[in-house]
Design a protein around this motif. Structure first.
Motif, mmCIF file in Angstrom:
data_model
loop_
_atom_site.group_PDB
_atom_site.id
_atom_site.type_symbol
_atom_site.label_atom_id
_atom_site.label_comp_id
_atom_site.label_asym_id
_atom_site.label_seq_id
_atom_site.Cartn_x
_atom_site.Cartn_y
_atom_site.Cartn_z
ATOM 1 N N ASN A 198 39.020 58.198 -19.458
ATOM 2 C CA ASN A 198 40.056 58.540 -20.422
ATOM 3 C C ASN A 198 39.735 58.147 -21.851
ATOM 4 O O ASN A 198 40.355 58.650 -22.784
ATOM 5 C CB ASN A 198 41.379 57.912 -20.002
ATOM 6 N N ILE A 199 38.820 57.170 -22.014
ATOM 7 C CA ILE A 199 38.496 56.795 -23.394
ATOM 8 C C ILE A 199 37.055 57.140 -23.739
ATOM 9 O O ILE A 199 36.495 56.633 -24.703
ATOM 10 C CB ILE A 199 38.760 55.298 -23.672
ATOM 11 N N SER A 200 36.452 58.041 -22.949
ATOM 12 C CA SER A 200 35.035 58.339 -23.188
ATOM 13 C C SER A 200 34.824 58.932 -24.578
ATOM 14 O O SER A 200 33.841 58.630 -25.251
ATOM 15 C CB SER A 200 34.518 59.299 -22.119
ATOM 16 N N VAL A 201 35.777 59.754 -25.042
ATOM 17 C CA VAL A 201 35.643 60.349 -26.372
ATOM 18 C C VAL A 201 35.641 59.250 -27.434
ATOM 19 O O VAL A 201 34.817 59.242 -28.351
ATOM 20 C CB VAL A 201 36.786 61.346 -26.623
ATOM 21 N N ALA A 202 36.556 58.289 -27.276
ATOM 22 C CA ALA A 202 36.633 57.179 -28.227
ATOM 23 C C ALA A 202 35.341 56.379 -28.225
ATOM 24 O O ALA A 202 34.795 56.028 -29.272
ATOM 25 C CB ALA A 202 37.817 56.276 -27.893
ATOM 26 N N ILE A 203 34.824 56.115 -27.042
ATOM 27 C CA ILE A 203 33.585 55.340 -26.919
ATOM 28 C C ILE A 203 32.428 56.069 -27.598
ATOM 29 O O ILE A 203 31.666 55.477 -28.366
ATOM 30 C CB ILE A 203 33.264 55.074 -25.438
ATOM 31 N N LEU A 204 32.327 57.372 -27.351
ATOM 32 C CA LEU A 204 31.230 58.138 -27.948
ATOM 33 C C LEU A 204 31.361 58.166 -29.469
ATOM 34 O O LEU A 204 30.374 58.025 -30.186
ATOM 35 C CB LEU A 204 31.217 59.556 -27.384
ATOM 36 N N SER A 205 32.590 58.328 -29.975
ATOM 37 C CA SER A 205 32.774 58.331 -31.425
ATOM 38 C C SER A 205 32.304 57.018 -32.031
ATOM 39 O O SER A 205 31.561 57.001 -33.012
ATOM 40 C CB SER A 205 34.246 58.536 -31.771
ATOM 41 N N GLY A 206 32.763 55.903 -31.433
ATOM 42 C CA GLY A 206 32.356 54.593 -31.925
ATOM 43 C C GLY A 206 30.838 54.448 -31.871
ATOM 44 O O GLY A 206 30.217 53.914 -32.791
ATOM 45 N N SER A 207 30.219 54.988 -30.807
ATOM 46 C CA SER A 207 28.775 54.858 -30.649
ATOM 47 C C SER A 207 28.014 55.625 -31.724
ATOM 48 O O SER A 207 27.064 55.110 -32.318
ATOM 49 C CB SER A 207 28.349 55.382 -29.274
#
Lengths: 352, 290, 261
Positions: free
Chosen positions: C184-193
């Motif tokens: 559910n937070i994969s998009v957030a994680i990728l953005s931060g990365s």
């Protein structure tokens, strides 16, 4: 001469025409409501009077003079917004003083006028608060005081009560009307709430698709809706559709029975027609002698009276009666007869 | 968020275990190193407490570097605020098409991160002695821009380069504030008889003021802490405070390690203060924009 | 109305001029390596330079380790804080914002003094140790972005209810984390990365002060020794930044929850 006169107003946004052939005159001191569903063009009419929109065609005159070449700031019009639109950086008193300050009124006069206005809306104690420290109802009172303070010629109210909860809404409704009467200020009020319009206005303009469907005093709008749209929008009227049959007498025949009509319907013989009957005009009677027969579906106790839902052929009818007048045989599921006086049947037109 | 229901008492210890890695990491790689620098600013080489290091900031090269740093940070923050405000105003209230608006926002995200060495190279390639514009101006217009007193490795050049990340940063932080200026305020002011300038003076600017000041403080800190752009652009031709600190860390050019601590401390204080101002003012402007 | 439009377009045009000219200049300059004709010589020289590959490779590996380290530190913390101890959230938030307040050069200064060969934790004594310190430093610099991206992502999905729902269905902690939270937070994680990647790839100060062969110091070295190659490097670096930012935009639009970074 009318105080405000709008003639042949037209306005389009892109390819959608939001106001078409709109005509309206307001007398001095009159309180007129523009009533209609969202998207009917009522707010656009108001904004054209205020000067925030320019009509494509037509004219708006105040005191006989066209205002179209004046900017909003030159029209001397007070406006109250649905979202209050108080200036967040100014205190209550500074908000109310804004129009006077802009007009370079004398300091002493401004102060006096602000006190007077805040007194009028009952917020004298709040003068040094900021808008975010006030409740919605208080903010809207300040907005009203602010709009009235520079003594505008016209007051425009754009759904001023929609953002408030029910209790405050009712209180503010009568307050606005009282203040408006006291000051005798010509007022145009936009709302989608028929109860508001009916309880506050001298006259109501029911709008649909950018046009005025019916213009008249509240009791006329309520009791004698001219068109099917008005009857349905004002609601709580029974609309019955059927065929006119004329012989010795004139009837409307529909799936639930027939209605005796006044002779002036005779000319429509053979046509399909919609009529309206107020819930309190319908009476229960013994089933065998009734022209209309139905079955009681539900009884709502509403305090002073009861509302009975009757399915009558394909129509669902509402019948209002005082509890003591409802005979004991009116119970859910029981068959029942209905009757109505011919002069209480309203003819509805379809407005094209 | 509602309070947590009471758990078994012994559970609380294991709950705290979950955040130990984070706090340990922050302690070792953020807080302790910073504290070490701060304490160093107040100690003598022999370990005694002193204020001499800070006094040393106010003399000679360090003072003039501090002065240049302050001037360039204030100046680029000021210009960045004005230009960023204009751009943000044009995209929020200026009636530009939606597509332009989106591309400006995206570009601002890229440009505000396009600082440092490559940015310096881009400016050298454009406005250096052999740069694109310099050559164009010389060959086509017959203007030698270096004869006008402009020099990319001087104050004016550095200002021009810093604005390349300052303006986009301003656009990014001020756009929400401008979007918070409601159309109804303008209309209410107009219906009360106010002209456009009166509306700006009495309502819009006062409402924006905390956001503007806050943005200014943030831009100031952003410029003050920047090192790489200046180093790659000017080498050591222009001495600003971070460059002096850089040289000091590398080779103790000041011949007093504790002066280095004092410079670092001054930098923390200045950027810290301006960030604090930014955060306080942002809270205030958010209160208004409910 | 027409006046307003006119000024908006004027401002836009001036801004476009200011922001595009350096990019054009950089591109044009990078093509000028051969006298009298445009050529890709500068790029060829750069791409044939072994050091370019070494330093860029080093920085790539470094940025990936930074992303991994940052995620390991931030993601479980943000999750745990929101789920179990929301009252310490202001403190955690404050700490993650500190790297914006303390200039990177000061942090680097602290590292060098605190973790030198004579200290308890002599990280700068070996190349591996310094790499570790550099990675930790970059993870620190990226804390504000990483934390904000993930925290926003977590808040958007009401993590508490989701976790409780999963647990009430019999899921254990590992299942909750891997099957419910992470997807559910994969998009957030990728953005931060990607943002972390953009920050780390060309960073100069930390790498230079810790004396590691990263891409940033290499660019500076080229800058003082070559004429046209630096412009080519700038173009490449700008392209990398753009790619990272475009990836974030793309993810934000495609994801179910828009993530502000």
């Amino acid at each position: 001469m009318p105080f405000i006169e709008m003639t042949a107003l037209k306005k389009s946004f892109g390819s959608t025409q939001v106001v078409r052939d709109f005509e309206l005159s307001l007398g001095k001191g009159e309180f007129v409501s523009l009533l209609g569903p969202s998207g009917c063009g009522k707010t656009t009419v108001l904004r054209m009077v205020a000067g925030f929109e320019t009509p494509d065609v037509g004219d708006i005159r105040i005191e006989g003079e066209s205002v179209l070449r004046h900017r909003a700031s030159q029209r001397h019009i007070g406006m109250v917004f649905q979202s209050y639109a108080l200036f967040p950086n100014l205190t209550v008193a500074e908000n109310v003083a804004f129009g006077l300050k802009v007009a370079r009124a004398a300091v002493a006069e401004t102060r006096h006028r602000v006190d007077e206005m805040l007194e009028m809306v009952g917020l004298g104690a709040m003068r040094d608060r900021y808008p975010y420290q006030l409740s919605g109802g208080q903010q809207q009172r300040v907005a009203l005081a602010r709009a009235i303070a520079p003594r505008p010629r016209v007051l425009l109210l754009d759904e001023p009560l929609s953002a408030l909860d029910a209790k405050i809404r009712a209180a503010l409704r009568s307050e606005i009307r009282t203040i408006q009467r006291q000051l005798g200020i010509t007022t145009l009020f936009v709302t989608h709430d028929q109860e508001e319009a009916l309880s506050m206005s001298d006259r109501i303009v029911v709008m649909n698709g950018g046009k005025a469907e019916q213009i008249g005093p509240p009791e006329a709008i309520y009791n004698r809706p001219g068109t099917r749209f008005v009857a349905e929008f004002i609601g709580s009227l029974n609309v019955i559709e059927g065929q006119i049959v004329a012989g010795d007498s004139t009837h409307l025949v529909f799936s639930g029975g027939r209605l005796d009509l006044l002779p002036n319907f005779a000319g429509l013989a053979g046509q399909s027609v919609a009529v309206a009957i107020r819930p309190q005009s319908l009476r229960f009677c013994a089933e065998e002698q009734a022209l209309m027969r139905g079955v009681v579906r539900n009884i709502e106790f509403l305090g002073a009276f009861s509302r009975v839902h009757v399915s009558c052929g394909s129509a669902n009818l509402l019948v209002d009666g005082f509890a003591r007048d409802l005979s004991t045989n009116v119970t859910v599921g029981s068959p029942i007869g209905l009757t109505v006086r011919s002069d209480e049947i309203l003819h509805l037109f379809d407005n094209k | 968020m509602p309070p947590l229901p009471a758990k078994r008492p012994q559970a609380s210890f294991s709950v705290w275990l979950g955040v130990v890695p984070f706090f340990a990491f922050a302690m070792v790689f953020l807080i302790l190193p910073t504290l070490h620098v701060v304490l160093g600013a107040f100690t003598r080489p022999d370990g005694g407490v002193t204020g001499d290091n800070l006094a040393g900031l106010l003399a000679g090269t360090i003072l003039s570097a501090l002065w240049v740093s302050l001037r360039i940070s204030l100046w680029t923050a000021f210009l960045g605020c004005i230009a960023g405000l204009l751009v943000a105003g044009a995209i929020t209230h200026g009636g530009l098409p939606r597509g332009i608006r989106d591309s400006i926002t995206t570009f601002s995200g890229v440009a505000s991160n396009f600082a440092g060495v490559p940015l310096a190279f881009a400016f050298i390639a454009t406005l250096g002695r052999l740069g694109f514009i310099t050559v164009l101006a010389r060959d086509w217009l017959g203007i030698n821009i270096y004869a006008t007193g402009f020099n990319l490795t001087s104050f004016s050049g550095l200002t021009l380069a810093y604005l390349y990340f300052q303006i986009p940063l301003m656009v990014l932080i001020i756009t929400p504030a401008l979007e918070g200026l409601r159309t109804e305020w303008r209309e209410a002011a107009e219906s009360l008889g106010a002209s456009g300038p009166q509306y700006w003076r009495m309502v819009a600017l006062p409402v924006l003021w905390p956001s503007l000041l806050g943005a200014f403080a943030l831009l100031f800190a952003n410029a003050f802490g920047a090192v790489a752009t200046a180093m790659a652009l000017t080498g050591s031709a222009l001495s600003i405070l971070p460059i002096i600190l850089f040289a000091q860390i590398r080779g103790d050019v000041l011949q007093d390690p504790h002066l280095g601590y004092a410079i670092a401390f001054a930098m923390i204080v200045l950027t810290g203060l301006s960030n604090l101002i930014y955060i306080r003012l942002r809270v205030r402007s958010e209160r208004w924009q409910k | 109305m027409i006046g307003k439009r006119f000024w908006s377009w004027t401002i836009f045009a001036l801004a476009a001029l200011y922001f595009l000219l350096p990019l054009v200049g950089m591109l044009e300059f990078s093509l000028r390596a051969r006298r009298g004709a445009y050529s890709l010589d500068a790029y060829r020289n750069v791409l044939n330079d072994a050091q370019f590959h070494q330093t860029l490779g080093y920085s790539l590996i470094l940025s990936m380790s930074t992303v991994v380290l940052g995620l390991l530190i931030v993601a479980p913390t943000a999750f745990w804080v929101q789920l179990k101890i929301p009252r310490i959230r202001p403190l955690v938030e404050f700490i993650t914002l500190l790297p914006l307040v303390i200039p990177p050069i000061v942090i680097a200064f602290g590292y060098i003094r605190l973790y030198n060969t004579s200290s308890v934790l002599p990280l700068t004594g070996s190349a591996r140790g310094t790499d570790l310190l550099l990675t930790a430093g970059y993870a620190t610099l990226s804390l504000p972005y990483m934390y904000r991206a993930i925290d926003t992502g977590l808040r958007a999905i009401d993590i508490r209810t989701l976790t409780e729902a999963a647990q009430s269905l019999g899921a254990g902690w590992m299942t909750v984390l891997t099957r419910v939270v992470l997807p559910n937070i994969s998009v957030a994680i990728l953005s931060g990365s990607f943002l972390t990647f953009a920050i780390v790839i060309g960073e100069y100060v930390l790498a230079a002060l810790l004396d590691r062969p990263a891409f940033g110091p290499y660019m500076v070295w080229m800058g003082s020794n070559r004429a046209y190659e630096p412009a080519a490097l700038a173009v490449i670096s700008f392209g990398l930044t753009w790619a990272a930012m475009a990836a974030i935009q793309f993810l934000a639009r495609r994801g179910h929850h828009s993530v502000k970074v």
